[in-house]
Design a protein around this motif. Structure first.
Motif, PDB file in Angstrom:
ATOM      1  N   GLY A  81       0.829  -1.322   0.009  1.00 43.95           N
ATOM      2  CA  GLY A  81      -0.162  -0.110   0.102  1.00 43.95           C
ATOM      3  C   GLY A  81       0.850   1.319  -0.080  1.00 43.95           C
ATOM      4  O   GLY A  81       2.098   1.122  -0.311  1.00 43.95           O
ATOM      5  N   PRO A  82       0.096   2.352   0.367  1.00 48.92           N
ATOM      6  CA  PRO A  82       1.030   3.635   0.322  1.00 48.92           C
ATOM      7  C   PRO A  82       2.107   3.782   1.343  1.00 48.92           C
ATOM      8  O   PRO A  82       2.150   3.235   2.478  1.00 48.92           O
ATOM      9  CB  PRO A  82      -0.106   4.684   0.581  1.00 48.92           C
ATOM     10  N   ARG A  83       3.043   4.582   1.189  1.00 45.79           N
ATOM     11  CA  ARG A  83       4.177   4.344   1.930  1.00 45.79           C
ATOM     12  C   ARG A  83       3.778   5.469   3.221  1.00 45.79           C
ATOM     13  O   ARG A  83       2.842   6.494   2.813  1.00 45.79           O
ATOM     14  CB  ARG A  83       5.394   5.026   1.167  1.00 45.79           C
ATOM     15  N   ASP A  84       4.598   5.195   4.029  1.00 48.30           N
ATOM     16  CA  ASP A  84       4.180   6.048   5.382  1.00 48.30           C
ATOM     17  C   ASP A  84       4.985   7.289   5.297  1.00 48.30           C
ATOM     18  O   ASP A  84       6.007   7.674   5.647  1.00 48.30           O
ATOM     19  CB  ASP A  84       4.593   5.233   6.538  1.00 48.30           C
ATOM     20  N   LEU A  85       4.200   8.528   4.632  1.00 47.40           N
ATOM     21  CA  LEU A  85       4.712   9.668   4.270  1.00 47.40           C
ATOM     22  C   LEU A  85       5.372  10.531   5.618  1.00 47.40           C
ATOM     23  O   LEU A  85       6.246  11.324   5.614  1.00 47.40           O
ATOM     24  CB  LEU A  85       3.980  10.532   3.381  1.00 47.40           C
ATOM     25  N   ARG A  86       4.487  10.310   6.825  1.00 49.40           N
ATOM     26  CA  ARG A  86       4.898  10.993   8.054  1.00 49.40           C
ATOM     27  C   ARG A  86       6.288  10.393   8.402  1.00 49.40           C
ATOM     28  O   ARG A  86       7.312  11.337   8.585  1.00 49.40           O
ATOM     29  CB  ARG A  86       3.969  10.748   9.128  1.00 49.40           C
ATOM     30  N   GLN A  92      13.788  12.171   6.513  1.00 45.57           N
ATOM     31  CA  GLN A  92      14.463  12.989   5.756  1.00 45.57           C
ATOM     32  C   GLN A  92      14.982  13.979   6.639  1.00 45.57           C
ATOM     33  O   GLN A  92      16.169  14.464   6.422  1.00 45.57           O
ATOM     34  CB  GLN A  92      13.537  13.532   4.666  1.00 45.57           C
ATOM     35  N   GLN A  93      14.371  14.482   7.665  1.00 44.72           N
ATOM     36  CA  GLN A  93      14.727  15.578   8.661  1.00 44.72           C
ATOM     37  C   GLN A  93      16.166  15.101   9.411  1.00 44.72           C
ATOM     38  O   GLN A  93      16.934  15.678   9.586  1.00 44.72           O
ATOM     39  CB  GLN A  93      13.649  15.770   9.553  1.00 44.72           C
ATOM     40  N   GLN A  94      16.050  13.783   9.628  1.00 48.18           N
ATOM     41  CA  GLN A  94      17.087  13.357  10.331  1.00 48.18           C
ATOM     42  C   GLN A  94      18.317  13.154   9.481  1.00 48.18           C
ATOM     43  O   GLN A  94      19.445  13.439   9.966  1.00 48.18           O
ATOM     44  CB  GLN A  94      16.910  11.776  10.926  1.00 48.18           C
ATOM     45  N   PHE A  95      18.188  12.814   8.412  1.00 51.45           N
ATOM     46  CA  PHE A  95      19.411  12.925   7.176  1.00 51.45           C
ATOM     47  C   PHE A  95      19.995  14.075   7.063  1.00 51.45           C
ATOM     48  O   PHE A  95      21.073  14.199   6.915  1.00 51.45           O
ATOM     49  CB  PHE A  95      18.620  12.364   5.907  1.00 51.45           C
ATOM     50  N   ASN A  96      19.055  15.123   6.964  1.00 46.91           N
ATOM     51  CA  ASN A  96      19.343  16.509   6.773  1.00 46.91           C
ATOM     52  C   ASN A  96      20.230  16.913   8.085  1.00 46.91           C
ATOM     53  O   ASN A  96      21.293  17.754   7.823  1.00 46.91           O
ATOM     54  CB  ASN A  96      18.306  17.521   6.623  1.00 46.91           C
ATOM     55  N   GLU A  97      20.003  16.512   9.139  1.00 47.57           N
ATOM     56  CA  GLU A  97      20.738  16.866  10.463  1.00 47.57           C
ATOM     57  C   GLU A  97      21.872  15.937  10.398  1.00 47.57           C
ATOM     58  O   GLU A  97      23.151  16.640  10.912  1.00 47.57           O
ATOM     59  CB  GLU A  97      19.845  16.317  11.722  1.00 47.57           C
ATOM     60  N   LEU A  98      22.003  14.946   9.922  1.00 48.08           N
ATOM     61  CA  LEU A  98      23.213  14.138   9.896  1.00 48.08           C
ATOM     62  C   LEU A  98      24.261  14.917   8.616  1.00 48.08           C
ATOM     63  O   LEU A  98      25.380  14.931   8.906  1.00 48.08           O
ATOM     64  CB  LEU A  98      23.261  12.598   9.220  1.00 48.08           C
TER      65      LEU A  98
END
Length: 128
Positions: A81-86, A92-98
């Motif tokens: 089904g649909p991906r969990d966008l939240r 993505q936020q954690q990746f940006n912080e890294l």
């Protein structure tokens, strides 16, 4: 199976969550496989059952595990089904912080890309 690094600064329950997900990615655990009960896993890893329970609850919330009353806890079938966008946005936020931390430590783009390639290779080249 899962190992816990008692010297790590990462909480044990987070290590367990990631360890189970990694075992699924490597095919060690497959959909339908029964995982040890909270008490069994706590005994195996020499940990508090509440810590194991917390990790299992997180994995159930993330639709990785499913508990069937009276039967046990199992690896859940992957949903198409649909991906969990939240959760993707949080990741993505954690990746940006890294990336910010890496740049602050003068890690080059080339090094970051190499780390990504190494992580992909470790997971058998599968896309997560």
């Amino acid at each position: 199976m899962v190992t816990i690094d008692k010297q790590s600064s990462r909480p044990y329950y987070e290590q367990l969550v990631l360890g189970i997900k990694e075992d699924i990615l490597h095919g060690i655990l497959e959909p339908g496989d029964k995982i040890p009960s909270v008490r069994e896993m706590a005994k195996e890893l020499l940990m508090n059952p509440n810590t194991i329970s917390k990790a299992y609850k997180i994995l159930e919330t993330e639709h990785v595990l499913v508990t069937v009353k009276g039967k046990g806890t199992f690896v859940k079938q992957a949903e198409s089904g649909p991906r969990d966008l939240r959760r993707i946005h949080e990741l993505q936020q954690q990746f940006n912080e890294l990336i910010i931390e890496a740049k602050h430590l003068q890690v080059t783009e080339k090094e970051i890309k190499q780390w990504l390639r190494e992580a992909e290779a470790k997971l058998g080249g599968k896309e997560a």
